[in-house]
Write a protein that holds these residues in place. Structure first.
Motif, short mmCIF file in Angstrom:
data_model
loop_
_atom_site.label_atom_id
_atom_site.label_comp_id
_atom_site.label_asym_id
_atom_site.label_seq_id
_atom_site.Cartn_x
_atom_site.Cartn_y
_atom_site.Cartn_z
N TRP A 47 0.82 -1.21 0.00
CA TRP A 47 0.00 0.00 0.00
C TRP A 47 0.86 1.26 0.00
O TRP A 47 0.37 2.33 -0.34
CB TRP A 47 -0.90 0.03 1.24
N TYR A 48 2.11 1.13 0.40
CA TYR A 48 3.02 2.28 0.49
C TYR A 48 3.83 2.40 -0.80
O TYR A 48 4.45 1.44 -1.27
CB TYR A 48 3.97 2.12 1.68
N LEU A 49 3.82 3.61 -1.37
CA LEU A 49 4.46 3.82 -2.67
C LEU A 49 5.74 4.65 -2.59
O LEU A 49 6.37 4.88 -3.62
CB LEU A 49 3.47 4.50 -3.62
N THR A 50 6.13 5.10 -1.40
CA THR A 50 7.36 5.89 -1.27
C THR A 50 8.57 5.05 -1.64
O THR A 50 8.80 4.00 -1.03
CB THR A 50 7.52 6.40 0.17
N PRO A 51 9.34 5.45 -2.66
CA PRO A 51 10.51 4.65 -3.07
C PRO A 51 11.48 4.46 -1.91
O PRO A 51 11.85 5.41 -1.21
CB PRO A 51 11.13 5.50 -4.18
N LEU A 92 11.13 3.16 0.98
CA LEU A 92 10.61 3.42 2.33
C LEU A 92 11.13 2.41 3.34
O LEU A 92 11.55 2.77 4.45
CB LEU A 92 9.08 3.41 2.31
N TRP A 93 11.12 1.14 2.96
CA TRP A 93 11.44 0.09 3.93
C TRP A 93 12.96 -0.05 4.16
O TRP A 93 13.37 -0.81 5.03
CB TRP A 93 10.84 -1.24 3.46
N GLU A 94 13.74 0.70 3.39
CA GLU A 94 15.18 0.70 3.62
C GLU A 94 15.60 1.88 4.50
O GLU A 94 16.76 1.96 4.95
CB GLU A 94 15.94 0.77 2.29
N LEU A 95 14.68 2.82 4.70
CA LEU A 95 15.01 3.98 5.54
C LEU A 95 15.12 3.57 7.00
O LEU A 95 14.55 2.55 7.42
CB LEU A 95 13.93 5.06 5.38
N GLU A 96 15.80 4.38 7.78
CA GLU A 96 15.98 4.09 9.21
C GLU A 96 15.75 5.34 10.05
O GLU A 96 15.82 6.47 9.54
CB GLU A 96 17.40 3.57 9.47
N GLY A 97 15.46 5.12 11.32
CA GLY A 97 15.35 6.21 12.28
C GLY A 97 14.25 7.19 11.94
O GLY A 97 13.15 6.84 11.46
N ALA A 98 14.56 8.49 12.19
CA ALA A 98 13.56 9.53 12.01
C ALA A 98 13.09 9.65 10.57
O ALA A 98 11.93 9.97 10.31
CB ALA A 98 14.13 10.87 12.49
N SER A 99 13.99 9.37 9.61
CA SER A 99 13.62 9.46 8.19
C SER A 99 12.51 8.46 7.86
O SER A 99 11.56 8.77 7.13
CB SER A 99 14.85 9.20 7.31
N PHE A 100 12.67 7.25 8.43
CA PHE A 100 11.65 6.23 8.19
C PHE A 100 10.31 6.63 8.80
O PHE A 100 9.27 6.58 8.15
CB PHE A 100 12.09 4.88 8.76
N TRP A 101 10.33 7.03 10.06
CA TRP A 101 9.08 7.35 10.74
C TRP A 101 8.38 8.56 10.13
O TRP A 101 7.15 8.59 10.04
CB TRP A 101 9.34 7.57 12.23
N PHE A 127 3.71 9.99 7.34
CA PHE A 127 3.15 10.90 6.35
C PHE A 127 2.30 10.15 5.33
O PHE A 127 1.23 10.61 4.94
CB PHE A 127 4.29 11.65 5.64
N GLU A 128 2.77 8.97 4.91
CA GLU A 128 2.06 8.25 3.85
C GLU A 128 0.96 7.33 4.36
O GLU A 128 0.09 6.91 3.60
CB GLU A 128 3.05 7.43 3.00
#
Length: 205
Positions: A143-147, A149-158, A163-164
């Protein structure tokens, strides 16, 4: 004046339309809304039928048959289904139907119309819920389309995740949208069929 109401029983609808006429509002059209025009307040008899016609000629023959019998066609078209009649002469019978079986038949025609509407949605169901749709609907990660997204960590991920999420939830429950009208149409068809069966049983009691 326009009013929006929904009726499952024809007798309740007829009674309401007669009450509106007694208040000075006579039915002149029916779509999503009931359309009324000003009239002299009067106690009158209004009857409802449900019929669709293959062509204009059949519809005009149907209207003429009732008008020859003293019933004015108030509202309804060739393909609208709902047809409404106003009794014009005291010498007319109190109903547009000759017996209880034909009166009950209205509900059977309504049930068939809703069932046909449900069947018309089946091709959409095949496309929408066909092969390949399972992962999209049942895997929340899809359902999440942010390129990335699942590789991000910490505050960037959250930040990206939160947001999405509202948009993702909208995509996630989107699979319900085609299903909702199908279930609604089937429910209406079942309700009309039960009313038909009840009316037929009433004829035999």
């Amino acid at each position: 004046m326009k009013r929006m109401k929904m009726f499952f029983r024809f007798d309740k609808e007829e009674k309401w339309l007669e009450e509106m006429a007694a208040k000075g509002w006579l039915l002149c059209g029916k779509g999503l809304f009931y359309d009324f025009q000003r009239c002299t307040p009067d106690r009158c008899t209004i009857r409802a039928d449900y019929r669709e016609f293959k062509n204009r000629e059949e519809f005009e023959v149907y209207r003429a048959m009732f008008e020859d019998s003293g019933w004015k066609h108030l509202a309804g078209s060739k393909s609208s289904g709902n047809q409404y009649f106003l009794k014009l002469r005291d010498s007319c019978t109190e109903d547009i139907f000759s017996d209880e079986r034909s009166r009950a038949g209205r509900y059977k025609r309504v049930a068939n119309a809703w069932l046909c509407a449900a069947i018309a949605l089946l091709p959409l169901m095949v496309v929408y819920y066909g092969p390949g749709s399972g992962q999209r609907y049942w895997n929340p990660a899809e359902w999440y389309l942010t390129p990335g997204l699942w590789e991000l960590e910490g505050a960037s991920f959250w930040w990206a995740f939160l947001f999405e999420t509202p948009f993702a939830l909208g995509r996630g429950v989107g699979w319900l949208f085609p299903l909702a009208p199908l279930l609604m149409y089937l429910g209406y068809a079942l309700k009309a069929w039960h009313l038909y069966k009840d009316a037929v049983k009433g004829r035999n009691t």
